[in-house]
Design an enzyme around this catalytic site. Structure first.
Site, PDB file in Angstrom:
ATOM      1  N   ARG A 238     -72.648 -37.332  -7.484  1.00 57.27           N
ATOM      2  CA  ARG A 238     -72.580 -37.019  -8.914  1.00 57.27           C
ATOM      3  C   ARG A 238     -71.133 -36.932  -9.400  1.00 57.27           C
ATOM      4  O   ARG A 238     -70.846 -37.203 -10.562  1.00 57.27           O
ATOM      5  CB  ARG A 238     -73.371 -35.730  -9.200  1.00 57.27           C
TER       6      ARG A 238
ATOM      7  N   LYS B 203     -72.788 -32.369   7.077  1.00 64.38           N
ATOM      8  CA  LYS B 203     -74.217 -32.536   7.353  1.00 64.38           C
ATOM      9  C   LYS B 203     -74.505 -32.292   8.833  1.00 64.38           C
ATOM     10  O   LYS B 203     -73.627 -32.498   9.669  1.00 64.38           O
ATOM     11  CB  LYS B 203     -74.642 -33.979   7.018  1.00 64.38           C
TER      12      LYS B 203
HETATM   13  N1  BES Z   1     -76.427 -38.880   0.001  1.00 64.39           N
HETATM   14  C1  BES Z   1     -77.051 -37.610  -0.110  1.00 64.39           C
HETATM   15  C2  BES Z   1     -78.500 -37.701  -0.580  1.00 64.39           C
HETATM   16  C3  BES Z   1     -79.484 -38.369   0.350  1.00 64.39           C
HETATM   17  C4  BES Z   1     -80.317 -37.640   1.146  1.00 64.39           C
HETATM   18  C5  BES Z   1     -79.617 -39.745   0.341  1.00 64.39           C
HETATM   19  C6  BES Z   1     -81.230 -38.261   1.957  1.00 64.39           C
HETATM   20  C7  BES Z   1     -80.529 -40.377   1.167  1.00 64.39           C
HETATM   21  C8  BES Z   1     -81.343 -39.647   1.961  1.00 64.39           C
HETATM   22  C9  BES Z   1     -76.308 -36.756  -1.140  1.00 64.39           C
HETATM   23  O1  BES Z   1     -74.945 -36.984  -1.272  1.00 64.39           O
HETATM   24  C10 BES Z   1     -76.468 -35.341  -0.699  1.00 64.39           C
HETATM   25  O2  BES Z   1     -76.008 -35.015   0.351  1.00 64.39           O
HETATM   26  N2  BES Z   1     -77.132 -34.557  -1.530  1.00 64.39           N
HETATM   27  C11 BES Z   1     -77.380 -33.181  -1.221  1.00 64.39           C
HETATM   28  C12 BES Z   1     -77.121 -32.377  -2.469  1.00 64.39           C
HETATM   29  C13 BES Z   1     -77.082 -30.900  -2.235  1.00 64.39           C
HETATM   30  C14 BES Z   1     -75.862 -30.525  -1.427  1.00 64.39           C
HETATM   31  C15 BES Z   1     -77.074 -30.195  -3.569  1.00 64.39           C
HETATM   32  C16 BES Z   1     -78.839 -33.054  -0.811  1.00 64.39           C
HETATM   33  O3  BES Z   1     -79.691 -33.741  -1.371  1.00 64.39           O
HETATM   34  O4  BES Z   1     -79.110 -32.265   0.085  1.00 64.39           O
HETATM   35 ZN    ZN Z   2     -73.755 -35.876   0.117  1.00 58.36          ZN
END
Ligand code: BES
Ligand code: ZN
Ligand code: ZN
Length: 504
Positions: A356, A282
């Site tokens: 997931r 990230k």
């Molecule tokens: N933990 C994050 C989702 C999240 C985003 C939680 C903002 C709280 C606030 C999750 O694991 C994630 O990173 N999801 C990605 C998925 C994508 C790579 C398909 C996302 O939502 O960008």
């Molecule tokens: Zn994530």
């Protein structure tokens, strides 16, 4: 530790530091307890209303020094808003507002009436429960790491007296207050977990806290470690844990409220104690918020605590899938293919779609344990935050009947959930060239494809998924929700369990 007690009597005479009375918007002559306090203060509340200084708007407050006219030093008038719009959630809100306001001015002991049980028309037990929920949720603060907290903030309230004139109502109010306190303490337990930094709250520490809680309230506790997960074939969960120096933990809590042959309902929480994204790392901006990526697991532990204390006559299992998501030389790579517990092969396109993967194996395990229905909670997708903002959690299901029960529980609990569809056309987005499924479905409908992924593991078990990415953390204070971890989901799960047992 703040105590709460329901006592008979007249609030005007309460031997406390501060007294809380209320007023609906548009009411010009206060009645009931507010009227009694008004008279004791020589009509001061009436005068405030006449002069337009106090309108009774929801969560509006006016603090009156009593100058010895009654035993308490302060009278706080709190606005209830329009009587036609009054409900249990407003009881939670005004109770929190009042408690926080009187704490801020240094009160240690306060007395309050049950908002809404009179002309508000609410059922007294339910109103008392909401009052306790709002009070204890509102008073929550996470200040254990503030070295000089005393210099900046008031000390804790020591006692809240709920004063009731009608002695016949005391038992039902006491029962309501007791339930509300148990629910709020469960929410605050979850908040503490969410607010802990990831260097403290590792998967191991999470398991330790779950073990302590289980011992205290009489839940069966078990924790699966890496080796046990390997033998069970949890390749999806373990793929997320591969990059971390911290060992993963699958926490299993069992509550037996009825015959052990009765199949349980299962609560499953995503417990990523820190989500860096892994190799699909990230951006730095805001990454610290990812210490809250275990909010689903926290909600499950909180809910199990309240279930253990409220003892509904059903069986419940709580699963918290805990691991970090870290990049390292041992981390899972984009393109890796792994096998989940049910044999499904997964192509991992993006290691940041890790929740997931963990949930897939947890859902398989809940089915193996004989769950008759599953609710999972997860801070799963940024896409859900785009869709619903920070107002509501996304809800997804394979069973409209089961979702309607979860929805009714959420409504009663004062938590907002909103359904998004799982049309089978979305399945296409998860097709992989080289495995049974891939873990991301592209930019479109991101919250839905994430839910769809989990759905394939739930198979024919009635299943509801709640995406709490937008609701697990608050960036501004609300009456009973402080900044930071909200403990969202705890109240819905507890209410669902009580209703499922016919006990709410
Ligand atoms: N933990 C994050 C989702 C999240 C985003 C939680 C903002 C709280 C606030 C999750 O694991 C994630 O990173 N999801 C990605 C998925 C994508 C790579 C398909 C996302 O939502 O960008
Ligand atoms: Zn994530
Ligand atoms: Zn995550």
């Amino acid at each position: 530790m703040t105590e709460i007690r329901v006592v008979p009597g007249n609030i005007v005479e309460a031997q406390v530091d501060g007294v809380v009375v209320n007023l609906f918007e548009g009411v010009t002559r206060p009645g009931g307890a507010t009227g009694a306090v008004d008279r004791a203060l020589g009509g001061e509340i009436s005068r405030l209303i006449d002069k337009g200084y106090f309108k009774g708007k929801l969560n509006e407050t006016f603090l009156i020094p009593t100058s010895g006219r009654i035993p308490a030093d302060h009278v706080l008038v709190v606005g209830l808003g329009k009587s036609s719009e009054f409900d249990l959630d407003r009881v939670r809100q005004v109770s929190a507002t009042a408690a926080k306001t009187l704490r801020r001015v240094g009160c240690k002991r306060i007395a309050t009436i049950v908002h809404g049980a009179g002309i508000g028309g609410l059922e007294p037990g339910a109103a008392a429960r909401a009052l306790a929920e709002g009070t204890f949720m509102g008073l929550y603060r996470f200040d254990k790491y503030l070295t000089s907290r005393e210099e900046n903030t008031a000390g804790d309230l020591e006692e809240v007296l709920v004063v009731e004139f009608d002695a016949a109502k005391i038992p039902v109010l006491t029962e309501g207050v007791e339930r509300g306190r148990i629910v709020a303490e469960a929410v605050n337990f979850a908040r503490d977990l969410v607010n802990e930094p990831a260097n403290v709250l590792t998967p191991t520490e999470m398991a330790n806290r779950a073990r302590e809680m289980a011992a205290r309230y009489g839940l069966e506790f078990e924790v699966l470690d890496r080796e046990q997960m390997e033998s069970l074939g949890m390749g999806a969960f373990l793929a997320v844990a591969a990059g971390s120096a911290q060992p993963p933990k699958l926490i299993v809590l069992k509550y037996w409220g009825t015959d052990r042959s009765e199949p349980p309902i299962a609560f499953i929480g995503k417990g990523i104690t820190f989500d860096t994204g892994g190799i699909s790392i990230k951006p730095a901006q805001g990454m610290e918020e990812m210490k809250t990526d275990m909010s689903g697991a926290a909600a499950v532990l909180g809910a199990m605590q309240a279930v253990a204390r409220l003892k509904p006559k059903i069986n419940v299992i709580g699963l918290a899938g805990c691991t970090e998501n870290m990049p390292s030389g041992t981390a899972t790579r984009p393109g890796d293919i792994v096998r989940a517990m049910n044999g499904t092969t997964i192509e991992i396109i993006n290691t940041d779609a890790e929740g997931r993967l963990v949930l897939a194996d947890c859902v398989c395990y809940a089915r193996k344990l004989g769950a008759r229905a599953i609710v999972d909670l997860a801070t799963l997708t940024g896409a859900c935050v785009v869709a619903l903002g920070k107002v509501a959690s996304g809800a997804f299901t394979t069973s409209p009947e089961f979702l309607s029960k979860v929805k009714a529980a959420a409504d009663a609990a004062g938590e907002k959930i909103w359904e998004l569809p799982l049309f089978e056309e979305y399945r296409q987005q998860l097709k992989s060239d080289c495995a049974d499924i891939k873990n991301v479905g592209g930019r479109e409908a991101g919250a839905i494809t994430a839910a769809y992924f989990i759905r394939t593991f739930a198979e024919d078990t009635p299943w509801v998924h709640l995406d709490i990415a937008g609701t697990a953390r608050a960036d501004k204070e609300q009456p009973y929700i402080p900044k930071g971890g909200t403990g969202v989901g705890v109240r819905t799960l507890v209410e669902l369990a009580l209703r499922d047992a016919g006990q709410s």
